[in-house]
Design a protein around this motif. Structure first.
Motif, short mmCIF file in Angstrom:
data_model
loop_
_atom_site.label_atom_id
_atom_site.label_comp_id
_atom_site.label_asym_id
_atom_site.label_seq_id
_atom_site.Cartn_x
_atom_site.Cartn_y
_atom_site.Cartn_z
N ARG A 229 30.06 -44.76 -4.60
CA ARG A 229 31.09 -45.14 -3.64
C ARG A 229 31.68 -46.53 -3.87
N CYS A 230 30.95 -47.41 -4.57
CA CYS A 230 31.44 -48.77 -4.80
C CYS A 230 31.89 -48.93 -6.25
N VAL A 231 32.86 -49.79 -6.45
CA VAL A 231 33.35 -50.03 -7.80
C VAL A 231 32.26 -50.71 -8.63
N PRO A 232 31.99 -50.18 -9.83
CA PRO A 232 31.01 -50.83 -10.72
C PRO A 232 31.71 -51.68 -11.77
N ILE B 46 38.02 -35.07 -1.32
CA ILE B 46 37.69 -35.84 -2.52
C ILE B 46 36.64 -36.88 -2.17
N VAL B 47 35.65 -37.03 -3.05
CA VAL B 47 34.61 -38.04 -2.86
C VAL B 47 34.17 -38.51 -4.24
N ASN B 48 33.61 -39.70 -4.32
CA ASN B 48 33.08 -40.20 -5.58
C ASN B 48 31.56 -40.13 -5.59
N ALA B 49 31.00 -39.90 -6.78
CA ALA B 49 29.54 -39.87 -6.93
C ALA B 49 28.93 -41.22 -6.62
N PRO C 196 22.28 -45.71 -14.17
CA PRO C 196 21.58 -44.52 -13.67
C PRO C 196 20.93 -44.75 -12.31
N GLU C 197 20.37 -45.93 -12.09
CA GLU C 197 19.75 -46.20 -10.79
C GLU C 197 20.79 -46.22 -9.68
N GLU C 198 21.97 -46.80 -9.94
CA GLU C 198 23.02 -46.83 -8.92
C GLU C 198 23.52 -45.43 -8.61
N HIS D 225 29.53 -34.70 -12.77
CA HIS D 225 29.01 -33.34 -12.93
C HIS D 225 27.48 -33.32 -12.77
N ASP D 226 26.82 -34.18 -13.52
CA ASP D 226 25.35 -34.19 -13.48
C ASP D 226 24.83 -34.63 -12.11
#
Length: 220
Positions: free
Chosen positions: A117-120, A112-115, A127-129, A158-159
């Protein structure tokens, strides 16, 4: 930018450093919560699971009181309750899930990984992040030699996954349950397993299980 990127990856190309400087807004938010809750993880959340797994699950970003607190993806908030129960049911995880990293849960055949990595703030990366963090997603996929399937949780994940695979978003438009071969992997899309989506009926446990049932059938 190249120098900043190199400084942000001291351990591995797929993992940003604890003090990754690449997204100023996220750095400020991280520092705010380090001051508020010094006992929390409050840093980029690393991937969880074996690199030789055939399945990668891509989420959006750490939850403030979930993975940002515990340091493990989808751990400590409602989304993890549904995700890990489903992974256990379909043989992609074993052991108890108790919403903390020392609960004894292990992933078997999944990572498992996140698109992002840091909490927004407000759980909404810009979009830039998303673009700035994408090289870490690309590297995480590249270091999985047996990768055959990817589950994306939500449209942003997904995108970004499609972009990391060198594809346009139009290659496979997001929708719950859509699936197709994309390069050397099969991509499966699901609505995100957030409390909001489940409380409003956008995603039911049955809908979520159907995606992982298809993944299990695909992988054998």
């Amino acid at each position: 930018m190249a120098a900043k990127m190199a400084a942000a990856r001291p351990a591995a190309a797929s993992e940003p450093g604890r003090d990754c400087p690449l997204c100023p807004r996220l750095v400020d938010f991280r520092e705010e919560w380090r001051a508020n809750e010094p006992g929390w993880h409050n840093a980029p959340v690393p991937a969880f699971g074996p690199v030789d797994a055939p399945l990668l699950i891509v989420g959006l970003a750490p939850g403030l009181r979930g993975a940002n607190r515990t340091g493990r993806p989808f751990t400590g908030d409602y989304a993890g309750d549904l995700l890990y129960a489903t992974l256990i049911e379909y043989g992609f995880a074993r052991g108890p899930y108790a919403a903390h990293p020392e609960d004894g849960l292990t992933l078997t055949g999944a990572r498992i990984v996140n698109a992002v990595r840091c909490v927004p703030p407000q759980n909404k990366p810009t979009p830039e992040e998303i673009r700035t963090c994408r090289p870490f997603l690309s590297a995480a996929m590249a270091e999985m030699p047996a990768l055959r399937a990817i589950v994306t949780l939500g449209k942003i994940a997904h995108d970004s996954t499609l972009a990391a695979l060198g594809q346009k978003a139009s290659r496979l438009k997001f929708g719950h349950g859509v699936s197709d071969e994309v390069g050397s992997v099969r991509l499966f899309a699901s609505y995100h397993c957030s409390r909001y989506n489940t409380n409003t009926g956008v995603l039911t446990p049955e809908m979520f299980r159907s995606v992982f049932s298809a993944v299990r059938a695909s992988l054998g």
